[in-house]
Write a protein that holds these residues in place. Structure first.
Motif, PDB file in Angstrom:
ATOM      1  N   TYR A 122       0.808  -1.213   0.000  1.00  0.00           N
ATOM      2  CA  TYR A 122       0.000   0.000   0.000  1.00  0.00           C
ATOM      3  C   TYR A 122       0.848   1.273   0.000  1.00  0.00           C
ATOM      4  N   LYS A 123       2.173   1.122   0.077  1.00  0.00           N
ATOM      5  CA  LYS A 123       3.077   2.276   0.064  1.00  0.00           C
ATOM      6  C   LYS A 123       4.102   2.107  -1.042  1.00  0.00           C
ATOM      7  N   ARG A 124       3.582   1.829  -2.243  1.00  0.00           N
ATOM      8  CA  ARG A 124       4.483   1.477  -3.341  1.00  0.00           C
ATOM      9  C   ARG A 124       5.377   2.614  -3.789  1.00  0.00           C
ATOM     10  N   SER A 125       4.992   3.872  -3.506  1.00  0.00           N
ATOM     11  CA  SER A 125       5.842   4.998  -3.903  1.00  0.00           C
ATOM     12  C   SER A 125       7.167   4.986  -3.139  1.00  0.00           C
ATOM     13  N   ASN A 126       7.165   4.386  -1.944  1.00  0.00           N
ATOM     14  CA  ASN A 126       8.378   4.316  -1.131  1.00  0.00           C
ATOM     15  C   ASN A 126       8.924   2.898  -1.033  1.00  0.00           C
ATOM     16  N   LEU A 127       8.510   2.055  -1.970  1.00  0.00           N
ATOM     17  CA  LEU A 127       8.849   0.644  -1.887  1.00  0.00           C
ATOM     18  C   LEU A 127      10.275   0.384  -2.370  1.00  0.00           C
ATOM     19  N   ASN A 128      11.015  -0.349  -1.568  1.00  0.00           N
ATOM     20  CA  ASN A 128      12.354  -0.788  -1.930  1.00  0.00           C
ATOM     21  C   ASN A 128      12.299  -2.298  -2.115  1.00  0.00           C
ATOM     22  N   VAL A 129      12.406  -2.747  -3.370  1.00  0.00           N
ATOM     23  CA  VAL A 129      12.236  -4.179  -3.646  1.00  0.00           C
ATOM     24  C   VAL A 129      13.294  -5.024  -2.940  1.00  0.00           C
ATOM     25  N   ASN A 130      14.424  -4.427  -2.624  1.00  0.00           N
ATOM     26  CA  ASN A 130      15.475  -5.190  -1.954  1.00  0.00           C
ATOM     27  C   ASN A 130      15.112  -5.541  -0.516  1.00  0.00           C
ATOM     28  N   ASP A 131      14.112  -4.838   0.026  1.00  0.00           N
ATOM     29  CA  ASP A 131      13.678  -5.113   1.396  1.00  0.00           C
ATOM     30  C   ASP A 131      12.624  -6.206   1.464  1.00  0.00           C
ATOM     31  N   ILE A 132      12.087  -6.621   0.310  1.00  0.00           N
ATOM     32  CA  ILE A 132      11.024  -7.619   0.277  1.00  0.00           C
ATOM     33  C   ILE A 132      11.614  -9.025   0.350  1.00  0.00           C
ATOM     34  N   LYS A 133      11.061  -9.835   1.240  1.00  0.00           N
ATOM     35  CA  LYS A 133      11.500 -11.220   1.373  1.00  0.00           C
ATOM     36  C   LYS A 133      10.373 -12.140   0.909  1.00  0.00           C
ATOM     37  N   PRO A 134      10.417 -12.561  -0.343  1.00  0.00           N
ATOM     38  CA  PRO A 134       9.330 -13.405  -0.868  1.00  0.00           C
ATOM     39  C   PRO A 134       9.374 -14.812  -0.277  1.00  0.00           C
ATOM     40  N   ASP A 135       8.252 -15.526  -0.375  1.00  0.00           N
ATOM     41  CA  ASP A 135       8.198 -16.915   0.078  1.00  0.00           C
ATOM     42  C   ASP A 135       8.846 -17.853  -0.927  1.00  0.00           C
ATOM     43  N   VAL A 136       8.784 -17.482  -2.201  1.00  0.00           N
ATOM     44  CA  VAL A 136       9.437 -18.249  -3.266  1.00  0.00           C
ATOM     45  C   VAL A 136      10.301 -17.289  -4.060  1.00  0.00           C
TER      46      VAL A 136
END
Length: 280
Positions: free
Chosen positions: A109-123
């Motif tokens: 919900y805060k995609r304007s400030n989203l840093n993809v490197n901080d996301i830990k996906p399940d797969v």
């Protein structure tokens, strides 16, 4: 949903893709759902409907088939390089976190400030800029009901969406809602989730707002679309505006099961073409 007519358990997948303006691309995706990896046709799988929203460049494909054939996460992880996914609902074991909860955890919900490197996906290890992040979940049937409000004031739409949201006091049970600008109006987009706890009975005003159906002998309930429309209409009137239409993206559980059984019995994978209508 169990289907005695077909002799197997029936599953439905609402596939959301970020493309609507290139019809050939959307239909290629639909055709891919009807074939296995070697290109052999899946005789017990069908695409019931394709809904495309050109303004937001997204499409929703309604797929149906035996529950064993819809193992999308495993297929994607093997067939698409660098893909990343997160799980929600019954696919998110053992936590069973909701889609809203997972999106909040991933800062969706805060995609304007989203840093993809901080996301830990399940797969997948990291989120690829090319493939993005895909959410895969399992739940009892989820329906989409959109009510259009005749205003360009998004703030009014957000207040209405908050009021009907099931997680908020006084909201409608099983409803997740957001407000979006749409063609000079505001659309209240509602996810209508099913639940097993029996609503108040017998025949109170509250109980008549729910519709029931069965999954393998277990009774499930969902909030009736007409009751959602009435509540949003009432809320809109309190802000001095009117509603101008309601639409379902796809089908009710009962209608979906009926069409899926018909399509699979007839061996009609591209069922959306036979119907010659696009159900919103």
């Amino acid at each position: 949903m169990a289907s005695p007519r077909l002799g197997f358990r029936l599953a439905v997948c609402l596939l959301n893709v970020s493309e609507a303006r290139k019809q050939d691309v959307v239909e290629t995706i639909a055709k891919a759902a009807l074939c296995d990896k070697p290109g052999q046709k899946k005789t017990q799988t069908t695409v019931l409907n394709i809904f495309s929203d050109y303004d937001y460049n997204r499409s929703v494909l309604t797929l149906a088939g035996p529950i064993e054939t819809l193992d999308i996460a495993e297929s994607l992880s093997h067939d698409v390089p660098d893909c990343s996914m997160f799980y929600f609902g019954y696919a998110d074991q053992p936590h069973k976190r909701s889609l809203v909860q997972r999106r909040k955890e991933l800062n969706w919900y805060k995609r304007s400030n989203l840093n993809v490197n901080d996301i830990k996906p399940d797969v997948g290890t990291t989120v690829s800029p090319r493939y993005g992040l895909t959410g895969i979940g399992a739940s009892p049937y989820v329906m989409n009901c959109n009510v259009t409000v005749d205003t360009q004031d998004l703030n009014i739409g957000q207040l209405i969406a908050s009021a009907v949201r099931g997680a908020n006091p006084g909201g409608l049970r099983g409803i997740q809602a957001m407000a979006f600008p749409h063609e000079g109006t505001v659309e209240i987009a509602c996810n209508v989730e099913s639940f097993k706890d029996k609503p108040p009975m017998p025949m109170t005003e509250e109980s008549t707002k729910y519709i029931s159906y069965y999954i393998e002998g277990e009774e499930h309930f969902y909030f009736a679309p007409i009751s959602i429309e009435r509540q949003i209409k009432k809320l809109a009137a309190s802000y001095g505006v009117k509603t101008v239409g309601t639409a379902l993206v796809g089908f009710t559980p009962e209608h979906c099961k009926c069409l899926a059984e018909q399509a699979i019995r007839e061996g009609y994978g591209a069922f959306w073409r036979k119907r010659k209508t696009i159900t919103m």
